[in-house]
Design a protein around this motif. Structure first.
Motif, PDB file in Angstrom:
ATOM      1  N   MET A  48      17.934  -9.287   5.662  1.00 20.29           N
ATOM      2  CA  MET A  48      17.886  -8.184   4.696  1.00 20.29           C
ATOM      3  C   MET A  48      16.689  -7.286   4.996  1.00 20.29           C
ATOM      4  O   MET A  48      15.820  -7.645   5.778  1.00 20.29           O
ATOM      5  N   ARG A  49      16.657  -6.131   4.383  1.00 17.66           N
ATOM      6  CA  ARG A  49      15.527  -5.217   4.540  1.00 17.66           C
ATOM      7  C   ARG A  49      14.385  -5.686   3.638  1.00 17.66           C
ATOM      8  O   ARG A  49      14.630  -6.194   2.544  1.00 17.66           O
ATOM      9  N   PRO A  50      13.140  -5.479   4.089  1.00 16.36           N
ATOM     10  CA  PRO A  50      12.002  -5.961   3.283  1.00 16.36           C
ATOM     11  C   PRO A  50      12.025  -5.530   1.813  1.00 16.36           C
ATOM     12  O   PRO A  50      11.752  -6.365   0.945  1.00 16.36           O
ATOM     13  N   PRO A  51      12.361  -4.260   1.483  1.00 13.92           N
ATOM     14  CA  PRO A  51      12.356  -3.892   0.057  1.00 13.92           C
ATOM     15  C   PRO A  51      13.343  -4.715  -0.774  1.00 13.92           C
ATOM     16  O   PRO A  51      13.143  -4.906  -1.984  1.00 13.92           O
ATOM     17  N   SER A  52      14.401  -5.227  -0.140  1.00 15.46           N
ATOM     18  CA  SER A  52      15.399  -6.004  -0.883  1.00 15.46           C
ATOM     19  C   SER A  52      14.835  -7.324  -1.391  1.00 15.46           C
ATOM     20  O   SER A  52      15.313  -7.876  -2.393  1.00 15.46           O
ATOM     21  N   VAL A  53      13.819  -7.837  -0.712  1.00 13.56           N
ATOM     22  CA  VAL A  53      13.207  -9.102  -1.145  1.00 13.56           C
ATOM     23  C   VAL A  53      12.638  -8.965  -2.551  1.00 13.56           C
ATOM     24  O   VAL A  53      12.631  -9.912  -3.337  1.00 13.56           O
ATOM     25  N   TYR A  54      12.183  -7.737  -2.907  1.00 18.15           N
ATOM     26  CA  TYR A  54      11.598  -7.520  -4.232  1.00 18.15           C
ATOM     27  C   TYR A  54      12.623  -7.668  -5.353  1.00 18.15           C
ATOM     28  O   TYR A  54      12.243  -7.777  -6.528  1.00 18.15           O
ATOM     29  N   SER A  55      13.894  -7.682  -5.016  1.00 14.01           N
ATOM     30  CA  SER A  55      14.914  -7.943  -6.041  1.00 14.01           C
ATOM     31  C   SER A  55      14.907  -9.404  -6.465  1.00 14.01           C
ATOM     32  O   SER A  55      15.476  -9.765  -7.494  1.00 14.01           O
ATOM     33  N   TYR A  56      14.266 -10.243  -5.640  1.00 18.81           N
ATOM     34  CA  TYR A  56      14.257 -11.677  -5.902  1.00 18.81           C
ATOM     35  C   TYR A  56      12.863 -12.213  -6.219  1.00 18.81           C
ATOM     36  O   TYR A  56      12.719 -13.154  -7.004  1.00 18.81           O
ATOM     37  N   PHE A  57      11.846 -11.620  -5.612  1.00 18.98           N
ATOM     38  CA  PHE A  57      10.456 -12.002  -5.853  1.00 18.98           C
ATOM     39  C   PHE A  57       9.631 -10.727  -6.008  1.00 18.98           C
ATOM     40  O   PHE A  57       9.716  -9.833  -5.170  1.00 18.98           O
ATOM     41  N   ALA A  58       8.823 -10.670  -7.055  1.00 20.18           N
ATOM     42  CA  ALA A  58       8.095  -9.433  -7.372  1.00 20.18           C
ATOM     43  C   ALA A  58       7.016  -9.102  -6.351  1.00 20.18           C
ATOM     44  O   ALA A  58       6.618  -7.941  -6.235  1.00 20.18           O
ATOM     45  N   SER A  59       6.534 -10.091  -5.610  1.00 20.35           N
ATOM     46  CA  SER A  59       5.444  -9.864  -4.668  1.00 20.35           C
ATOM     47  C   SER A  59       5.376 -11.042  -3.698  1.00 20.35           C
ATOM     48  O   SER A  59       6.048 -12.062  -3.885  1.00 20.35           O
ATOM     49  N   LYS A  60       4.537 -10.892  -2.694  1.00 16.27           N
ATOM     50  CA  LYS A  60       4.324 -12.004  -1.774  1.00 16.27           C
ATOM     51  C   LYS A  60       3.691 -13.185  -2.509  1.00 16.27           C
ATOM     52  O   LYS A  60       4.032 -14.343  -2.249  1.00 16.27           O
ATOM     53  N   HIS A  61       2.806 -12.905  -3.442  1.00 12.79           N
ATOM     54  CA  HIS A  61       2.203 -13.989  -4.209  1.00 12.79           C
ATOM     55  C   HIS A  61       3.239 -14.720  -5.060  1.00 12.79           C
ATOM     56  O   HIS A  61       3.106 -15.921  -5.321  1.00 12.79           O
ATOM     57  N   ALA A  62       4.274 -14.012  -5.500  1.00  6.39           N
ATOM     58  CA  ALA A  62       5.350 -14.669  -6.251  1.00  6.39           C
ATOM     59  C   ALA A  62       6.103 -15.646  -5.343  1.00  6.39           C
ATOM     60  O   ALA A  62       6.547 -16.707  -5.793  1.00  6.39           O
ATOM     61  N   ILE A  63       6.229 -15.297  -4.071  1.00  6.66           N
ATOM     62  CA  ILE A  63       6.849 -16.231  -3.113  1.00  6.66           C
ATOM     63  C   ILE A  63       5.939 -17.440  -2.925  1.00  6.66           C
ATOM     64  O   ILE A  63       6.403 -18.586  -2.957  1.00  6.66           O
ATOM     65  N   TYR A  64       4.643 -17.193  -2.742  1.00  7.05           N
ATOM     66  CA  TYR A  64       3.709 -18.310  -2.630  1.00  7.05           C
ATOM     67  C   TYR A  64       3.797 -19.211  -3.869  1.00  7.05           C
ATOM     68  O   TYR A  64       3.749 -20.436  -3.765  1.00  7.05           O
ATOM     69  N   ASP A  65       3.921 -18.606  -5.037  1.00 10.82           N
ATOM     70  CA  ASP A  65       3.984 -19.380  -6.270  1.00 10.82           C
ATOM     71  C   ASP A  65       5.232 -20.256  -6.298  1.00 10.82           C
ATOM     72  O   ASP A  65       5.175 -21.425  -6.706  1.00 10.82           O
ATOM     73  N   ALA A  66       6.356 -19.698  -5.876  1.00  7.72           N
ATOM     74  CA  ALA A  66       7.599 -20.481  -5.833  1.00  7.72           C
ATOM     75  C   ALA A  66       7.482 -21.614  -4.816  1.00  7.72           C
ATOM     76  O   ALA A  66       7.977 -22.728  -5.042  1.00  7.72           O
ATOM     77  N   MET A  67       6.823 -21.351  -3.685  1.00 14.44           N
ATOM     78  CA  MET A  67       6.597 -22.388  -2.685  1.00 14.44           C
ATOM     79  C   MET A  67       5.705 -23.489  -3.248  1.00 14.44           C
ATOM     80  O   MET A  67       5.954 -24.685  -3.059  1.00 14.44           O
ATOM     81  N   TYR A  68       4.653 -23.087  -3.958  1.00  8.00           N
ATOM     82  CA  TYR A  68       3.726 -24.036  -4.578  1.00  8.00           C
ATOM     83  C   TYR A  68       4.475 -24.934  -5.562  1.00  8.00           C
ATOM     84  O   TYR A  68       4.323 -26.172  -5.537  1.00  8.00           O
TER      85      TYR A  68
END
Length: 201
Positions: A48-68
């Motif tokens: 997918m295109r990078p902006p599309s990721v924001y439909s699922y996670f609000a930020s890179k830190h939100a991804i880190y939080d989900a990983m944590y």
């Protein structure tokens, strides 16, 4: 039949895509390091295109939080499967071995959960609650084998994460520091028993 709930296929798709993004984020972190994780690389991995990721996670830190949070849930699963015997030293060794194996088998997960390697990242309240639950379950296991000193858990985690740090940093894939675990647990238990005897006198 009219009363049966219908599946929310859109929500199911959304959750599946989030899980796919999370898997891709772990792949990138393991290949390039946690700090090397970029939304561009994650998006490319899931097509997918990078902006599309924001439909699922609000930020890179939100991804880190989900990983944590995912790492914490995996750890809680390991704790729940501990098969304890009632013998203090045997159980200490088993619990510490589980923890150390959990740490060294995935250095990226270990760094995210137990070190502060991402500038500005702090887990959310919900994710951190999972980490506290893991610590409290370990504290409860210590109490079961008679170790009740207030700082016992701190000392135990310092010992085991110290071994994990050394193993990951200086002998990845080896067992130089893993081999010290049994002796470290003997020393820890002897110290705690000595403290208990001093208090009794």
């Amino acid at each position: 039949m009219l009363g049966e709930p219908t599946r929310d296929r859109r929500a199911e798709r959304h959750e599946r895509t989030k899980a796919e993004i999370l898997d891709a984020a772990w792949d990138v972190a393991r290949a390039d390091g946690l700090a090397g994780l970029t939304l561009r690389d994650v998006a490319r991995k899931v097509g997918m295109r990078p902006p599309s990721v924001y439909s699922y996670f609000a930020s890179k830190h939100a991804i880190y939080d989900a990983m944590y949070a995912q790492g914490c849930r995996e750890f809680l699963g390991r704790v729940s499967r501990l098969d304890l015997t009632g013998d203090a030293l045997t159980d200490l060794r088993a619990g510490a071995r589980m923890f150390l194996d959990f740490c060294v088998e995935d250095p990226a997960r270990y760094q995210l959960m137990f070190q502060r390697t991402i500038p500005g990242f702090e887990p959310s309240t919900e994710s951190y609650a999972l980490a506290v639950e893991g610590l409290e379950s370990l504290r409860a296991e210590l109490v079961k084998i008679g170790i009740t000193a207030p700082n016992a858990l701190d000392m135990l985690t310092a010992l085991t994460t110290g071994l994990a740090d050394q193993q990951i940093s200086n002998d990845p894939g080896g067992d130089r520091w893993l081999k010290l675990l049994d002796e470290a647990m003997e020393m820890f238990l002897a110290h705690m028993n000595t403290r208990t005897r001093r208090k009794v006198r």
